[in-house]
Motif scaffolding. Structure first.
Motif, short mmCIF file in Angstrom:
data_model
loop_
_atom_site.label_atom_id
_atom_site.label_comp_id
_atom_site.label_asym_id
_atom_site.label_seq_id
_atom_site.Cartn_x
_atom_site.Cartn_y
_atom_site.Cartn_z
N LEU A 293 0.85 -1.31 -0.08
CA LEU A 293 0.05 0.10 -0.13
C LEU A 293 0.89 1.23 0.08
N THR A 294 1.84 1.30 0.75
CA THR A 294 2.92 2.38 0.78
C THR A 294 3.44 2.49 -0.60
N VAL A 295 3.83 1.60 -1.52
CA VAL A 295 4.02 1.80 -2.83
C VAL A 295 3.03 2.21 -3.57
N LYS A 296 1.68 1.96 -3.58
CA LYS A 296 0.76 2.48 -4.29
C LYS A 296 0.35 3.86 -4.07
N ILE A 297 0.67 4.33 -2.74
CA ILE A 297 0.32 5.58 -2.20
C ILE A 297 1.49 6.50 -2.89
N ALA A 298 2.82 6.03 -2.95
CA ALA A 298 4.03 6.86 -3.50
C ALA A 298 3.90 7.03 -4.87
N ALA B 110 2.49 5.23 8.02
CA ALA B 110 1.63 5.68 9.03
C ALA B 110 -0.08 5.51 8.45
N VAL B 111 -0.32 6.19 7.21
CA VAL B 111 -1.60 5.90 6.78
C VAL B 111 -1.80 4.59 6.54
N ALA B 112 -0.82 3.99 5.63
CA ALA B 112 -1.03 2.48 5.13
C ALA B 112 -1.34 1.68 6.15
N ASP B 113 -0.51 1.81 7.31
CA ASP B 113 -0.52 0.85 8.43
C ASP B 113 -2.01 1.09 9.06
N VAL B 114 -2.59 2.24 9.31
CA VAL B 114 -3.64 2.32 9.97
C VAL B 114 -4.79 1.85 8.79
N LEU C 90 10.52 2.71 0.44
CA LEU C 90 8.84 2.90 1.29
C LEU C 90 8.72 1.57 1.31
N PHE C 91 8.84 0.75 0.03
CA PHE C 91 8.47 -0.91 0.36
C PHE C 91 9.23 -1.49 1.48
N MET C 92 10.70 -1.24 1.46
CA MET C 92 11.34 -2.05 2.39
C MET C 92 10.96 -1.50 3.79
N GLY C 93 10.65 -0.08 4.05
CA GLY C 93 10.39 0.39 5.34
C GLY C 93 9.10 -0.61 5.61
N GLY C 94 8.10 -0.60 4.85
CA GLY C 94 6.70 -1.24 4.93
C GLY C 94 7.10 -2.49 5.38
N LEU C 95 7.96 -3.45 5.01
CA LEU C 95 8.08 -4.79 5.42
C LEU C 95 8.72 -5.09 6.71
N LEU C 96 9.40 -3.76 7.06
CA LEU C 96 10.12 -3.86 8.34
C LEU C 96 9.63 -3.09 9.52
N HIS C 97 8.45 -2.42 9.31
CA HIS C 97 7.88 -1.45 9.94
C HIS C 97 7.66 -1.97 11.57
N ASP C 98 7.17 -3.59 11.67
CA ASP C 98 6.86 -3.80 12.95
C ASP C 98 8.01 -4.98 13.37
N LEU C 99 9.27 -4.81 12.97
CA LEU C 99 10.31 -5.39 13.26
C LEU C 99 10.38 -5.68 15.01
#
Length: 652
Positions: free
Chosen positions: A498-503, A602-606, A516-525
């Motif tokens: 979703l972050t990719v699509k928003i970007a 943040a938006v993609a996560d919510v 953004l894609f990499m940060g999305g994959l790791l955000h809940d590490l």
């Protein structure tokens, strides 16, 4: 006439200084003959007129009348002149060599006699005292009465004339000698002053490396030696085509146009120039609140040859209102022009040496170097640059580098992106050339661009290999998180997508999309450090448990802090729960202090969290997710990111 009068008059002329003798003589005339006044005039070859020489005498009660008459004479530089020519006393006595007696000025045919009559001079007696090639002197006696000169006076003057002539000649020579001394002193003082200015100018100009620096020095020092309203310089060389104007006062636009027009006209006598090629620079006036100059009376132009064979030329111009430039000022200006010429020739030679040094250094440089001007004309290239231009460059018949492979150089200059990769060849043997273009400051008439081309094939291949390894590691970490929390399986990948699509909706470039894609994959590490029973708890969390959950951004950042990422991946992990109003965690950042990548995440996560299943509740769906981000658009979430997210079709 009685010998006693002659004897007394002779005694007055003996044993006194010349000026005292003359004063005594005039007093004697007043006492014995009732004469009202007299003026001595000396012939001046420079003007071909008789000028007053401060040898005059007048009765106290007749001074006012004389002053009225004096104003009828010709005046220049605070000196009164008695003109020669028709109807002139001086001309008449020079022609005849005889005294001229005007018995009644009201009936006289001579120049100005009517004015003299009205001024109170009723009769005059003019005598030629000295008439030589090198010196001509006349004396004019005047009386307030008609026929005011007796026979005794005329006879007396005839007998005393030789003595009177000798005295006046001595006085005149003393006056001339004194004036010469004063003039010589002033001239020496002026020459010393000019020499001081020129020496100071020469010292400062020896350090000037550019035309602008040299002209600034001239503009600072020139007013100390000469008065002017403006000076300007036109320069034509390989490095510059410019007209510099330095006003002393404000110049009207019409006058500036007039200056430019005349300088271009002057330079066209020596070389063919295009008027539109010249840049015009008008400096700030030295005095901008006194007056505006709209016209000049004195306008001096001079060409300057700056280099052999007429390749480099200049035109110097200076002007002012009112008084024209005299010989001394012109001499000083020529000395200034000599200084300018020497300085500009040195600057040109310096730039030639710099150019040769740069060419020699660049020729064997291990990367391709190409210099072009704003019209894409090739100015310089090195050995590798020449090779690549011949292989992949498209050059016009005017030596313009139009394209490199299929890339338009003109479009590249205009675009914001000044660096890109060019793939040469096909298949496994592809070469990747990095093409970089940037503006540089060079002494050239138009903007200059530096193009550098380097072979980055090995570097890019290594980067791709490392990127694939990093991606593999990231996927492994994301999978490890999901295995600990099976209820949120797929959440990280969904958020990353979703972050990719928003970007993409926001128009971000490919590199930022990958970040953004990499940060999305790791955000809940950071959830690796939270007990599984808390992550999978079906009921409401206690405050202590929620506080532990809120540590996962910081834990994730600490895990990744020593990993080298291209872009703010670690910052996305740390700040993805921050909110615009400062109500988020872990640091309570507000607004633009939150990185844009973290705001997108943040938006993609919510959206994914609300629309997906959780241990403590079933999935609420996209509608509820969109309702949340709409409601808090601009409050918790970035409005541009929310708008981009809402425009994506997520039904599939």
């Amino acid at each position: 006439m009685a010998d006693s009068i002659i004897s007394k008059a002779t005694e007055l002329l003996i044993a006194r200084r010349p000026k005292e003798k003359l004063d005594g003589f005039f007093e004697f005339l007043e006492k014995n003959f009732g004469i009202d006044g007299a003026c001595v005039y000396i012939w001046t070859p420079e003007y071909n007129m008789f000028r007053s020489c401060n040898l005059e005498w007048v009765k106290e009660d007749f001074k006012e009348s004389l002053e009225k008459v004096i104003t009828s004479l010709f005046k220049r530089d605070d000196i009164w002149f008695l003109p020669l020519g028709k109807n002139s006393y001086a001309d008449e006595v020079l022609k005849t060599g005889k005294p001229l007696y005007v018995r009644d000025t009201s009936k006289s045919p001579y120049w100005g006699d009517r004015i003299r009559y009205k001024g109170g001079i009723k009769s005059t007696y003019t005598y030629l005292l000295i008439n030589r090639e090198d010196l001509k002197v006349i004396i004019i006696f005047f009386s307030r009465y008609i026929d005011g000169f007796s026979k005794d006076f005329v006879s007396f003057i005839e007998q005393m004339i030789d003595k009177l002539s000798s005295i006046i000649e001595v006085i005149i020579h003393e006056e001339i000698e004194e004036k010469d001394k004063i003039h010589l002193k002033k001239e020496l003082e002026q020459r010393n002053h000019e020499l001081e200015i020129l020496l100071n100018m020469s010292r400062q100009l020896s350090f000037a490396a550019t035309y602008e620096e040299a002209l600034k020095i001239i503009s600072d020092l020139l007013p100390l030696g000469i008065k002017y309203d403006f000076f300007s310089l036109l320069i034509v060389s390989e490095y510059i085509k410019k007209i510099f104007i330095f006003p002393y006062y404000i110049l009207a636009n019409d006058l500036i146009n007039y200056i430019v027009k005349n300088m271009l006209k002057e330079i066209s006598k020596y070389m063919k120039v295009d008027d539109n090629e010249f840049e015009i620079s008008v400096a700030k006036p030295m005095h901008d609140k006194i007056k505006c100059i709209r016209d000049v009376d004195e306008f001096f132009l001079s060409p300057i040859s700056l280099y052999p064979e007429g390749k480099e030329m200049g035109v110097f111009c200076i002007g002012r209102e009112g008084k024209e430039f005299n010989k001394e000022e012109m001499r000083f200006l020529n000395l200034i022009l000599t200084q300018l010429t020497i300085t500009f020739v040195r600057i040109i030679e310096l730039k030639e040496r710099e150019k040769n040094i740069v060419q020699n250094m660049l020729y064997n440089f291990p990367e391709a170097v190409i210099l072009i001007d704003n019209n894409l004309k090739i100015l310089l290239y090195n050995k590798i640059g020449e090779q690549l231009i011949s292989e992949f460059g498209y050059i016009s018949n005017k030596d313009q580098l139009l394209k490199f492979k299929d890339i338009s150089i003109k479009n590249l200059i205009k675009s914001d992106k000044k660096e890109l990769d060019v793939i040469i060849g096909e298949g496994k043997e592809d070469r990747i050339l990095k093409l970089t273009i940037q503006p540089i400051e060079l002494p050239h008439p138009s903007p200059t661009w530096l193009i550098m081309i380097s072979d980055v094939t090995e570097s890019r291949n290594f980067q791709q290999k490392m990127h694939r390894m990093l991606e593999g590691t990231v996927y492994s970490l994301a999978l490890a998180i999901e295995r600990r929390d099976p209820y949120t399986a797929g959440h990280q990948k969904n958020v990353a997508n979703l972050t990719v699509k928003i970007a993409q909706k926001l128009g971000l470039d490919e590199q930022k999309i990958n970040i953004l894609f990499m940060g999305g994959l790791l955000h809940d590490l950071g959830k690796i450090g939270i007990p599984a029973e808390i992550l999978t708890k079906p009921g409401k969390l206690t405050p202590e448990e929620f506080a532990l959950i809120k540590t996962h951004p910081r834990v994730g950042y600490e895990i990744l802090k020593d990993v080298e990422f291209v872009g703010p991946v670690k910052e996305m992990v740390l700040y993805h729960h921050e909110r615009l109003d400062g109500s988020g965690y872990p640091e309570g950042l507000k607004g633009d202090l939150i990185p844009m990548e973290a705001r997108i995440l943040a938006v993609a996560d919510v959206v994914d969290a609300i629309s997906s299943h959780r241990p403590y509740r079933p999935a609420l769906g996209l509608e509820k997710a969109f309702e949340e981000i709409k409601k808090n658009r601009g409050i918790l979430y970035d409005p541009d990111v929310v708008d981009a997210c809402l425009s994506i079709d997520l039904s599939k």
